[in-house]
Design a protein around this motif. Sequence first.
Motif, PDB file in Angstrom:
ATOM      1  N   THR A 189      28.982  65.797  30.586  1.00  9.74           N
ATOM      2  CA  THR A 189      29.096  66.636  29.124  1.00  9.74           C
ATOM      3  C   THR A 189      28.721  66.014  28.072  1.00  9.74           C
ATOM      4  O   THR A 189      29.068  64.620  27.463  1.00  9.74           O
ATOM      5  CB  THR A 189      30.770  66.817  29.116  1.00  9.74           C
TER       6      THR A 189
ATOM      7  N   LEU B 159      28.364  71.368  26.205  1.00  6.00           N
ATOM      8  CA  LEU B 159      28.086  71.416  27.086  1.00  6.00           C
ATOM      9  C   LEU B 159      28.192  71.378  28.619  1.00  6.00           C
ATOM     10  O   LEU B 159      28.667  69.583  28.917  1.00  6.00           O
ATOM     11  CB  LEU B 159      26.706  71.504  26.943  1.00  6.00           C
ATOM     12  N   LEU B 160      28.759  71.253  29.684  1.00  3.93           N
ATOM     13  CA  LEU B 160      29.104  71.070  31.261  1.00  3.93           C
ATOM     14  C   LEU B 160      27.832  70.821  31.646  1.00  3.93           C
ATOM     15  O   LEU B 160      27.437  72.415  32.185  1.00  3.93           O
ATOM     16  CB  LEU B 160      30.475  71.144  31.611  1.00  3.93           C
TER      17      LEU B 160
ATOM     18  N   ARG C 105      30.798  60.993  29.406  1.00  2.77           N
ATOM     19  CA  ARG C 105      30.931  61.986  28.342  1.00  2.77           C
ATOM     20  C   ARG C 105      30.464  61.297  26.874  1.00  2.77           C
ATOM     21  O   ARG C 105      30.459  60.175  26.557  1.00  2.77           O
ATOM     22  CB  ARG C 105      32.279  61.695  27.373  1.00  2.77           C
TER      23      ARG C 105
END
Lengths: 157, 405
Positions: free
Chosen positions: A86, A78-79, A34
């Motif tokens: 992410t 966005l992944l 993250r």
Amino acid sequence: MLSESLEVEKEIVDDFKKILGADFIDGQVQRKGRVYIKVKTDAYKKAIEHAVEKWNTYHLSTISGVDLGENIELLYHLLDPKAKITITIRTEIPKSDPKIGTVSDILPSALVYEREVYDLLGVIFTGHPDLRRLVLPEDFPEGVHPLRKEWKPEEVK
Amino acid sequence: MSVEKRIFKIPVGPQHPALKEFEHFVFTVDGERVIDVGFRIGYTHRGIEKLAESKTYIQNLYLCERICGICSAAHQGCYAQTVEELADITAPPRGTYIRTLIWELERIHSHLLWLGVAAHEIGFDTLFMLVWRDREVVMDLLEMISGNRVNYAMSTIGGVRRDISDELKHKILKGLDILEERTKYYKEVCMKEQTILARAANVGILTREQALKLNAVGPTARASGVDVDLRRDDPYGAYDEVPFNVIVYDTCDVLARVLVRVDETFECINMCRWLLENLPEGDIRTKFARKIAENEVVGRVEAPRGELFYYIKSNGTDKPERLKVRTPTLANILPVCEMLKGGYIADIPIVLAGIDPCFACMDRALFIDENSEKKWVWSREQLRIYSIKWYKEHGNEVVRERWKQ
């Protein structure tokens, strides 16, 4: 957890810092997978393009809009499923003039999500080919956007 | 007739009292072919994101659960685990395992429900009735565990609300054996039965490139050869411990979407068995302080229909500052529009059903012939009957044409 290594995440933050220069405001690694990157409004599209090209985050999960009072914050989640990362690109725009360019030319799935943010928060995405309300009824009052904090549900009674 | 005169617009939807949810599509058709698709959603938009800002974290558990009736556990579990991360607490292993078990049982019920609906859409009602009869087995299991057939209310912030006893464990394992045996039979039916092959093979194509570009999610993406499953790609719950395979098919058609879901059902059954056999001892939940300091978290789960996304921001009180939800059907709207283009009107029901839409409805169709100003209204049921009749008349030639490709 101690065993987690956050090298890739830190590398992403450093990379954005280098690419964006003065437009980079803040970078944060929350946990494994993250990353949050805060950028100036002018550079947000460059940041998204960079994330898609360099870090392969081709999957736009959605665009979240948050009313901060004076400003509206937009978060592009966005992944990259392969790298399990992410990247959230965030930027703030003034509520008095909520305008920002569309990203639907890079990420076509944004066509729907931008309409949703426009509908509920009144952010105008310039260059969007078909910016209409998405979920609210056609006869909902013009210029009223319910997810703004000043709007109260009593107004539609 | 000139080209423009042959092109009609067919609005389909939005509502019908008999069915679940509402959705409006406008199909531009040239003869029997669909050439463009427009959509209008929001008929069931009830402002849950706004409402969530005025409710406490505990109240929101039950609000989020009610966003979707079929994947309620996915919504509630995703919300609960996102809030746990927000408050920096961890559910005990037993709680996480039971939550994961509920997710997988729910996936079995959702996939079987879908298989029945798909069979009904192509006029194969025998299969529909058989599948729904056997789906009752998993519904009973869920009821035994949680006390409810839908909206299980199992997850809470910090774990789950009910434990699983040894006696219950045996009952679940027995139920899973029945489900496995029946699913094996349905897989055979789906692979061999001409009724399904004729209507599903080479229908509703979504290429791998389109699926990637339009960010398709879940079984819809996996049926187009995109190897993505958040249980593996963004691990949560007990998924980093449970062994399972990600099912990917690359034929990109409705048949692939059927087979992905049937094969996934087997994976779910095996995962449930593994979870029950390896269920750790200990507490099922931890305590949760009602107020959460300023923080923000992105949470995702792989719901039966694909990526379910939550973004929650806290502000130091017992209510969230912002709660954002993105359901898998919204992500699959643009892909389904692509699938419909170039297909027959008669394929609309099965292709739309193919993404397992949560709005489920293209109920009432108004057909307008713009030139002669003729108007007629079709219900979803009429469209379904039309599609079955049309295939009876044109079936052979269409199927032959498809197999040539």
